[in-house]
Design a protein around this motif. Sequence first.
Motif, PDB file in Angstrom:
ATOM      1  N   PRO A   1      -2.902 -20.958 -18.152  1.00  5.46           N
ATOM      2  CA  PRO A   1      -2.418 -21.257 -19.515  1.00  5.46           C
ATOM      3  C   PRO A   1      -3.461 -21.945 -20.392  1.00  5.46           C
ATOM      4  O   PRO A   1      -3.519 -21.690 -21.596  1.00  5.46           O
ATOM      5  CB  PRO A   1      -1.223 -22.175 -19.279  1.00  5.46           C
ATOM      6  N   VAL A   2      -4.295 -22.772 -19.803  1.00  6.32           N
ATOM      7  CA  VAL A   2      -5.343 -23.430 -20.582  1.00  6.32           C
ATOM      8  C   VAL A   2      -6.345 -22.392 -21.078  1.00  6.32           C
ATOM      9  O   VAL A   2      -6.738 -22.382 -22.248  1.00  6.32           O
ATOM     10  CB  VAL A   2      -6.046 -24.518 -19.735  1.00  6.32           C
ATOM     11  N   GLY A   3      -6.757 -21.504 -20.193  1.00  8.57           N
ATOM     12  CA  GLY A   3      -7.676 -20.442 -20.597  1.00  8.57           C
ATOM     13  C   GLY A   3      -7.064 -19.501 -21.614  1.00  8.57           C
ATOM     14  O   GLY A   3      -7.742 -19.055 -22.543  1.00  8.57           O
ATOM     15  N   ALA A   4      -5.761 -19.210 -21.464  1.00 10.90           N
ATOM     16  CA  ALA A   4      -5.086 -18.337 -22.426  1.00 10.90           C
ATOM     17  C   ALA A   4      -4.997 -18.997 -23.794  1.00 10.90           C
ATOM     18  O   ALA A   4      -5.175 -18.333 -24.821  1.00 10.90           O
ATOM     19  CB  ALA A   4      -3.694 -17.981 -21.920  1.00 10.90           C
ATOM     20  N   ALA A   5      -4.751 -20.290 -23.833  1.00 11.10           N
ATOM     21  CA  ALA A   5      -4.686 -20.989 -25.116  1.00 11.10           C
ATOM     22  C   ALA A   5      -6.042 -21.022 -25.807  1.00 11.10           C
ATOM     23  O   ALA A   5      -6.148 -20.785 -27.018  1.00 11.10           O
ATOM     24  CB  ALA A   5      -4.170 -22.411 -24.911  1.00 11.10           C
ATOM     25  N   ILE A   6      -7.086 -21.281 -25.048  1.00 13.98           N
ATOM     26  CA  ILE A   6      -8.433 -21.280 -25.616  1.00 13.98           C
ATOM     27  C   ILE A   6      -8.806 -19.879 -26.092  1.00 13.98           C
ATOM     28  O   ILE A   6      -9.363 -19.693 -27.175  1.00 13.98           O
ATOM     29  CB  ILE A   6      -9.454 -21.813 -24.595  1.00 13.98           C
ATOM     30  N   GLY A   7      -8.460 -18.879 -25.292  1.00 13.86           N
ATOM     31  CA  GLY A   7      -8.762 -17.499 -25.674  1.00 13.86           C
ATOM     32  C   GLY A   7      -8.002 -17.068 -26.915  1.00 13.86           C
ATOM     33  O   GLY A   7      -8.559 -16.399 -27.793  1.00 13.86           O
TER      34      GLY A   7
END
Length: 113
Positions: A45-51
């Motif tokens: 989820p952290v990577g998805a939010a940054i992406g």
Amino acid sequence: MTWVGRLALACAVFLAVSLLPVSAYAQQEAAGGASELLPGRSWIPVGAAIGAGAVIAGAAFGIARIGQAAVESMARQPEAAGNIQTAMLVAAALIEGVTFFALIVLLISLFRV
């Protein structure tokens, strides 16, 4: 270096720095180790939010540049305004299509957790 070059370089560095730890945590969890920072939680989820933020910012910047160039060229050649406006709308629609595709891929990766 112009401000556009500096902005592009800053975005590239931000993406490289923010996305590298995600692959490291994925390799660690695949090897059987647990994440030390957030035990029992996934970093997807952290990577998805940054992406998602990077995709939206890139699309907004691209569409703003298209609009700026179109308005400047219409001011220089008012007789070609119709053709320029059509080309601008097609280019903006293509950018939006790529943006939606990237956001769908991010949402799919988010809900596969």
